[in-house]
Design a protein around this motif. Structure first.
Motif: not given
Length: 353
Positions: A53-72
């Motif tokens: 279980n991953v619990y997310v607290p109240g408030g705004e949450h921004s994602i700083k990283g990136s995803w390289k896709g299945y193929d990288g």
């Protein structure tokens, strides 16, 4: 006497938490063996294992990283890819919740995350289910208003569920992601008891039931849908075209009428058409979508319950809280007594599914 100025996190049994007097965002990862705290969503998801279980607290949450896709080779900035089967749980939204848990960036749920659940969150960006099965999205708010896929679905899969959500844009099937193992868009999904402000498009082999479909944009409501069971919905938009095919339309309630323009090999049964919107809802303009006592949609669904989101054996939940216990009262003393005791009064309210 000692002042209390820290975050109190109570883990009572399994599957729920409370956070108070928040100075820093705390994400909780919990399983049967241990509980860990993290300062950002990416770290929490990265550390989680299948079934956590991953619990997310109240408030705004921004994602700083990136995803390289299945193929990288891709560079999808400010995006998070979930590749494990986890339960992502927010604090709920709107009425009842202490504060909304808001995710500002795009999230991809990958095939290896099949079986995940996502509940109690506000999304101000897109959620993409790619090649997944048995993913359950419930009691979330998608604030983005778009004619395109606010909830995007791609790849092959089955038994995915989207229920009791408010969706500012569209649910749409699309081509797979870059380097995806499959680019087909024939994923099977159960779309039930949602308030959808745009359209449902390109969905195949699926059930679309007991929703309120406003479809505020100019696209066809069921554009590209095929082999679907479309039942017990309330449709407030004028359907100038109906480009679905090989689908059945049963016991739906419409402000206007179904049209054969663009329709191919569909069947229609027991639909209620040309209804005044003021005779359908208690208060449509203010978002009270309970049916008027004399509405023809009362007990008129295929299962004998109401047409719309308050039908089925488990109607839409008005407080929109996730199906985990909710702390309805939290009183924490500001300081300890002379004998080093702290007064705490907590009341817990159970939430059903």
């Amino acid at each position: 006497m000692r002042k209390i100025n820290w975050i109190l996190c109570l883990m009572l049994g399994t599957s729920f938490f409370i956070s108070l007097s928040v100075k820093a965002q705390v994400f909780i990862v919990e399983n049967a063996m241990e509980t860990k705290l993290f300062s950002d969503l990416e770290s929490a998801v990265d550390a989680a294992k299948d079934g956590d279980n991953v619990y997310v607290p109240g408030g705004e949450h921004s994602i700083k990283g990136s995803w390289k896709g299945y193929d990288g080779k891709s560079d999808l900035k400010n995006s998070l890819a979930i590749s494990k089967r986890i339960n992502l749980i927010g604090e709920g939204y709107q009425s009842g919740g202490t504060s909304s848990s808001i995710i500002n960036n795009r999230i991809y749920v990958l095939n290896t995350a099949s079986g995940s659940t996502i509940t109690g969150l506000t999304f101000s960006n897109h959620l993409q289910l790619d090649n997944t099965s048995n993913v359950h999205v419930s009691r979330c708010y998608f604030s983005l208003s778009s004619m395109y896929g606010v909830i995007g679905i791609s790849g092959s899969g089955e038994n995915n569920i989207i229920t009791e959500c408010i969706i500012g844009g569209a649910i749409s099937a699309s081509s797979g992601l870059s380097g995806s193992p499959s680019t087909k868009s024939d994923i099977k999904v159960y779309i039930c008891k949602n308030i959808i402000n745009s359209s449902v498009s390109n969905i195949q082999n699926s059930s679309i039931k007991n929703n309120i479909l406003k479809s505020l944009n100019s696209t066809s409501l069921f554009d590209g849908c095929s082999y679907c069971n479309i039942e017990n919905n309330i449709i407030t938009r004028n359907l100038s075209t109906l480009s679905a095919s090989y689908s059945s339309f049963k016991n739906n309630l419409l402000v206007y009428v179904f049209t054969s323009a663009g329709s191919k090999y569909n069947t229609f049964e027991n639909n209620i058409e040309r209804q005044d919107i003021n005779n359908i809802f208690i208060n449509y303009d203010n978002g009270d979508y309970h049916l008027e006592p004399n509405c023809l949609g009362k007990n008129a669904g295929t299962d004998g319950t109401d047409i719309g989101i308050y039908g089925t054996s488990f109607p839409f939940k008005d407080n929109r809280l996730p199906a985990i216990p909710y702390f309805s009262l939290k009183t924490i003393g500001g300081e300890t007594s002379a004998d080093k005791k702290l007064k705490i009064n907590i009341q817990v309210e159970a939430q059903d599914y």
